[in-house]
Design a protein around this motif. Sequence first.
Motif, short mmCIF file in Angstrom:
data_model
loop_
_atom_site.label_atom_id
_atom_site.label_comp_id
_atom_site.label_asym_id
_atom_site.label_seq_id
_atom_site.Cartn_x
_atom_site.Cartn_y
_atom_site.Cartn_z
N ASP A 147 8.43 3.12 -3.83
CA ASP A 147 9.16 2.47 -4.92
C ASP A 147 8.22 2.07 -6.07
O ASP A 147 8.33 0.99 -6.64
N GLY A 148 7.28 2.93 -6.36
CA GLY A 148 6.36 2.70 -7.48
C GLY A 148 5.25 1.71 -7.19
O GLY A 148 4.47 1.38 -8.07
N ARG A 149 5.16 1.24 -5.96
CA ARG A 149 4.11 0.27 -5.60
C ARG A 149 3.19 0.86 -4.56
O ARG A 149 3.62 1.52 -3.62
N ALA A 150 1.90 0.60 -4.72
CA ALA A 150 0.91 1.07 -3.75
C ALA A 150 1.02 0.27 -2.46
O ALA A 150 1.19 -0.95 -2.49
N ARG A 151 0.97 0.97 -1.36
CA ARG A 151 1.04 0.33 -0.05
C ARG A 151 -0.17 0.81 0.75
O ARG A 151 -0.32 2.00 0.98
N ARG A 152 -1.03 -0.14 1.14
CA ARG A 152 -2.23 0.19 1.91
C ARG A 152 -2.00 -0.18 3.37
O ARG A 152 -1.61 -1.29 3.68
N TYR A 153 -2.27 0.78 4.24
CA TYR A 153 -2.15 0.56 5.68
C TYR A 153 -3.53 0.29 6.26
O TYR A 153 -4.50 0.94 5.87
N TYR A 154 -3.60 -0.65 7.19
CA TYR A 154 -4.85 -1.02 7.84
C TYR A 154 -4.76 -0.70 9.32
O TYR A 154 -3.69 -0.76 9.92
N ARG A 155 -5.91 -0.40 9.91
CA ARG A 155 -5.98 -0.17 11.36
C ARG A 155 -7.22 -0.87 11.91
O ARG A 155 -8.18 -1.13 11.18
N LEU A 156 -7.16 -1.16 13.20
CA LEU A 156 -8.31 -1.75 13.88
C LEU A 156 -9.40 -0.70 14.05
O LEU A 156 -9.11 0.46 14.33
N THR A 157 -10.64 -1.11 13.91
CA THR A 157 -11.77 -0.24 14.25
C THR A 157 -12.04 -0.42 15.74
O THR A 157 -11.49 -1.34 16.37
N PRO A 158 -12.88 0.42 16.33
CA PRO A 158 -13.22 0.20 17.75
C PRO A 158 -13.78 -1.20 18.01
O PRO A 158 -13.43 -1.84 19.00
N SER A 159 -14.62 -1.72 17.11
CA SER A 159 -15.13 -3.08 17.32
C SER A 159 -14.02 -4.11 17.11
O SER A 159 -14.02 -5.17 17.74
N GLY A 160 -13.05 -3.81 16.25
CA GLY A 160 -11.91 -4.68 16.06
C GLY A 160 -11.04 -4.72 17.31
O GLY A 160 -10.54 -5.79 17.70
N GLU A 161 -10.86 -3.57 17.95
CA GLU A 161 -10.10 -3.53 19.21
C GLU A 161 -10.81 -4.34 20.28
O GLU A 161 -10.16 -5.09 21.03
#
Length: 140
Positions: free
Chosen positions: A52-66
Amino acid sequence: MAAKPQHGYGIITDVRQISDERVRLRAGTLYAALDRLAEEGLIETDREEVVDGRARRYYRLTPSGEARLSAEAERLRHNAETAAARLRARTRPAFSPNLGAQASSALGARRGARVGSAFGVRLRAGAGGGVAGGIAGGAA
């Protein structure tokens, strides 16, 4: 993010749902935390898309984050178990559940005898098996 990559609004919605609406993250609070987690190497950008015309950034855990999330979940589980055990110990009766029956039996065997108490209460078994009582120094 534990289950799958998420964008900011998805995280806000997930937190609200998981907490039964007790926690409501504000966007500023969330994005400051996401920036800090990214700086620590615990999360990273998974992808960006325009909706809808807006940027959406997706985040994920890194292995150290997990690994950090797993350790934190274990720490919280342990703390919750410790608190529950202490609460159970606190709410247990300090006397035997059979104490009343034992006292009643002892009184019945000694009809008419007076039984003293550390609290100044005198109990006396009555002729019909009942118990009469009074405060020490008062009428019994």
